[in-house]
Design a protein around this motif. Structure first.
Motif, PDB file in Angstrom:
ATOM      1  N   UNK A  83      34.322  43.380  40.327  1.00 56.11           N
ATOM      2  CA  UNK A  83      33.598  43.204  41.592  1.00 56.11           C
ATOM      3  C   UNK A  83      33.278  41.738  41.886  1.00 56.11           C
ATOM      4  N   UNK A  84      33.530  40.841  40.924  1.00 61.49           N
ATOM      5  CA  UNK A  84      33.062  39.452  41.044  1.00 61.49           C
ATOM      6  C   UNK A  84      33.520  38.751  42.314  1.00 61.49           C
ATOM      7  N   UNK A  85      34.822  38.770  42.566  1.00 63.52           N
ATOM      8  CA  UNK A  85      35.366  37.910  43.624  1.00 63.52           C
ATOM      9  C   UNK A  85      35.208  38.565  44.990  1.00 63.52           C
ATOM     10  N   UNK A  86      35.659  39.814  45.139  1.00 64.80           N
ATOM     11  CA  UNK A  86      35.647  40.446  46.463  1.00 64.80           C
ATOM     12  C   UNK A  86      34.225  40.674  46.954  1.00 64.80           C
ATOM     13  N   UNK A  87      33.338  41.087  46.052  1.00 62.63           N
ATOM     14  CA  UNK A  87      31.984  41.472  46.485  1.00 62.63           C
ATOM     15  C   UNK A  87      30.960  40.375  46.206  1.00 62.63           C
ATOM     16  N   UNK A  88      31.446  39.191  45.864  1.00 63.90           N
ATOM     17  CA  UNK A  88      30.558  38.053  45.584  1.00 63.90           C
ATOM     18  C   UNK A  88      29.496  38.435  44.546  1.00 63.90           C
ATOM     19  N   UNK A  89      29.980  38.901  43.387  1.00 63.45           N
ATOM     20  CA  UNK A  89      29.063  39.378  42.341  1.00 63.45           C
ATOM     21  C   UNK A  89      29.389  38.737  40.987  1.00 63.45           C
ATOM     22  N   UNK A  90      29.728  37.441  41.003  1.00 65.92           N
ATOM     23  CA  UNK A  90      30.155  36.798  39.751  1.00 65.92           C
ATOM     24  C   UNK A  90      29.090  36.901  38.646  1.00 65.92           C
ATOM     25  N   UNK A  91      27.834  36.745  39.034  1.00 66.14           N
ATOM     26  CA  UNK A  91      26.774  36.740  38.023  1.00 66.14           C
ATOM     27  C   UNK A  91      26.382  38.125  37.513  1.00 66.14           C
ATOM     28  N   UNK A  92      26.869  39.173  38.176  1.00 61.71           N
ATOM     29  CA  UNK A  92      26.475  40.525  37.774  1.00 61.71           C
ATOM     30  C   UNK A  92      27.281  40.993  36.563  1.00 61.71           C
ATOM     31  N   UNK A  93      28.413  40.367  36.340  1.00 59.71           N
ATOM     32  CA  UNK A  93      29.277  40.619  35.185  1.00 59.71           C
ATOM     33  C   UNK A  93      29.743  42.062  35.086  1.00 59.71           C
ATOM     34  N   UNK A  94      30.558  42.467  36.027  1.00 58.98           N
ATOM     35  CA  UNK A  94      31.194  43.780  35.942  1.00 58.98           C
ATOM     36  C   UNK A  94      32.697  43.637  36.193  1.00 58.98           C
ATOM     37  N   UNK A  95      33.472  43.936  35.155  1.00 58.64           N
ATOM     38  CA  UNK A  95      34.924  44.031  35.289  1.00 58.64           C
ATOM     39  C   UNK A  95      35.323  45.453  34.946  1.00 58.64           C
ATOM     40  N   UNK A  96      36.492  45.863  35.392  1.00 61.10           N
ATOM     41  CA  UNK A  96      36.932  47.219  35.060  1.00 61.10           C
ATOM     42  C   UNK A  96      38.454  47.268  34.993  1.00 61.10           C
ATOM     43  N   UNK A  97      38.940  48.375  34.422  1.00 56.45           N
ATOM     44  CA  UNK A  97      40.393  48.548  34.323  1.00 56.45           C
ATOM     45  C   UNK A  97      40.716  50.022  34.237  1.00 56.45           C
ATOM     46  N   UNK A  98      41.945  50.336  34.678  1.00 55.29           N
ATOM     47  CA  UNK A  98      42.497  51.670  34.470  1.00 55.29           C
ATOM     48  C   UNK A  98      43.695  51.538  33.569  1.00 55.29           C
ATOM     49  N   UNK A  99      43.835  52.477  32.639  1.00 53.96           N
ATOM     50  CA  UNK A  99      44.968  52.402  31.714  1.00 53.96           C
ATOM     51  C   UNK A  99      45.101  53.690  30.935  1.00 53.96           C
ATOM     52  N   UNK A 100      46.063  53.728  30.013  1.00 53.39           N
ATOM     53  CA  UNK A 100      46.245  54.952  29.218  1.00 53.39           C
ATOM     54  C   UNK A 100      44.995  55.246  28.380  1.00 53.39           C
ATOM     55  N   UNK A 101      44.759  56.530  28.170  1.00 54.56           N
ATOM     56  CA  UNK A 101      43.514  56.938  27.502  1.00 54.56           C
ATOM     57  C   UNK A 101      43.387  56.362  26.087  1.00 54.56           C
ATOM     58  N   UNK A 102      44.513  56.270  25.366  1.00 56.04           N
ATOM     59  CA  UNK A 102      44.423  55.742  23.992  1.00 56.04           C
ATOM     60  C   UNK A 102      43.904  54.317  23.990  1.00 56.04           C
ATOM     61  N   UNK A 103      44.309  53.547  25.014  1.00 57.44           N
ATOM     62  CA  UNK A 103      43.893  52.147  25.087  1.00 57.44           C
ATOM     63  C   UNK A 103      42.422  52.050  25.517  1.00 57.44           C
ATOM     64  N   UNK A 104      42.080  52.847  26.511  1.00 54.92           N
ATOM     65  CA  UNK A 104      40.700  52.840  27.015  1.00 54.92           C
ATOM     66  C   UNK A 104      39.735  53.236  25.890  1.00 54.92           C
ATOM     67  N   UNK A 105      40.147  54.206  25.085  1.00 53.99           N
ATOM     68  CA  UNK A 105      39.318  54.620  23.931  1.00 53.99           C
ATOM     69  C   UNK A 105      39.207  53.478  22.925  1.00 53.99           C
TER      70      UNK A 105
END
Ligand code: GLU
Length: 396
Positions: free
Chosen positions: A236-258
């Motif tokens: 959310x940092x760049x698009x929503x101007x939330x750099x200081x809130x520190x939230x990143x995310x990702x989608x990927x295979x379940x084994x990797x996410x685990x």
């Protein structure tokens, strides 16, 4: 004497962070420095998002959460991937980490063994190779020249990939060059990637909403056959101007996410609970300002590029995305008798009071990167200062 690790000694500090800090230090001494170093939108976080955070505090949502993200945020992310990229990620295929950097670090920490290789097209964001180094892996950088729009070509990928390659890192819209990969650019890489079935693709799409070309496409959307070995990273940092809130995310295979959650269990635990609730509102709430802000960034890009190409000894391709201009400065450096882009950036800082980042930090030497995520008045003032600096250089 210090007792720091060898792995840390092998890792360079972040030049984006260092240049921003230098600017802050000079400002603290009363010097009027314009910092165009770190890529940080100068917009404020929208009110609906701030209010969601306040409501979370008032409701006492201040304790630990599920280690890799609250279910509500995972659902909002899943919907956002579907809405923006036509990608299907179930909540169990989603990771929420304390910032985009942490997403990448957690993914690499979950997968790299000593000596594993990570292929990184360059110029690239400063942190990819350094994170790989810190984890005992080997970054394999692949120069991608301006004459191919700084994009990776299949033959260059083929020349650098080996049986030890665990990841290919792609970043579109890209930092520092603003390059945007089109569907055909990805398609051209497919045969090489197919030949290496254990290769994972990390697609950093954090600048997704800052595409001025209209050609942005998510990697796994362009090449669905690689969906199961892609980690699609965003935040959310760049698009929503939330750099200081520190939230990143990702989608990927379940084994990797685990695996990433396992890393987090023993290191950071969850991203901040309040930031997570604010991010639910960012992704589920109104999105119309994204278009307005993109238009503002585009106007700034056009302004900055027009001024830059008029400066003595500099070149600049019009970037298609993100909010950076990458500026080869060979000729200007020659006029100045300057040996390195580091020296050039130091002189720009101390003499013109404009802070920018040396290209070598991005594996793009004899150049510098400027962030145009600033008000147009500030950009104008910075350009005037640079104009004075480079004119003096050219006509001593
Ligand atoms: N990613 C931004 C940049 O390249 C923020 C600073 C950083 O994380 O490197 O400037």
């Amino acid at each position: 004497m210090t007792l720091l690790s060898e792995a840390l000694a092998n890792m360079a500090p972040s030049a984006t962070m260092a240049m921003s800090q230098k600017a802050r230090d000079m400002r603290a001494q009363g010097i009027n420095v314009i910092s165009l170093a770190a890529g940080e939108p100068n917009f404020d976080t929208p009110d609906n998002i701030k209010n969601a955070a306040i409501a979370a505090i008032d409701a006492g949502k201040t304790g630990y959460t599920a280690v890799d993200g609250i279910p509500e945020l995972k659902l909002a992310i899943s919907k956002s991937f579907r809405r923006n990229n036509r990608l299907d990620y179930t909540p169990s295929q989603i990771n929420v980490s304390p910032g985009g950097k942490a997403v990448i670090y957690n993914a690499l920490a979950a997968t790299l063994d000593p000596g594993d290789e990570v292929v990184i097209p360059t110029p690239c964001w400063v942190s990819y190779p350094q994170m790989v180094r810190l984890l005992g892996g080997t970054p394999v950088t692949v120069p991608c020249p301006a004459n191919n729009g700084y994009r990776l070509k299949a033959e260059d990928l083929a020349a650098h990939i080996t049986d030890k390659t665990r990841w290919l890192v792609l970043n579109s819209p890209g930092n520092p060059t603003g390059t945007v990969y089109e569907r055909a650019d990805y398609a051209a890489l497919a045969d090489v990637m197919t030949a290496y079935p254990n290769l994972m693709i990390l697609s950093d799409e954090i600048y997704e909403h800052l595409d001025y070309s209209g050609n942005f496409i998510s990697f796994a959307q362009a090449l669905p056959q690689f969906h199961d070995r892609t980690l699609t990273m965003n935040g959310v940092s760049k698009a929503y101007a939330m750099t200081g809130w520190r939230i990143g995310y990702a989608g990927g295979p379940e084994w990797l996410v685990k695996g990433m959650a396992k890393v987090m269990m023993q290191t950071t635990s969850n991203a901040g609970s309040i930031s997570q609730w604010a991010s639910v509102e960012a992704l589920d709430g109104p999105q119309d300002y994204l278009i307005e802000r993109r238009a503002a960034f585009r106007q700034r890009r056009d302004f900055v590029v027009e001024r830059l190409v008029a400066l003595e000894g500099l070149r600049c391709e019009t970037p298609d995305g993100a909010f950076y201009a990458f500026i080869p400065a060979c000729e200007a450096m020659k006029h100045l008798g300057i040996q390195s882009d580091i020296q050039l950036c130091d002189r720009l800082l101390t003499e013109a009071h404009v802070s920018v980042v040396p290209g070598s930090a991005f594996h793009g030497p004899d150049a510098f990167r400027l962030s145009y995520a600033a008000d147009i008045e500030i950009l104008e003032c910075a350009m005037n200062r640079m104009d004075a600096f480079f004119s003096r250089v050219a006509r001593p």
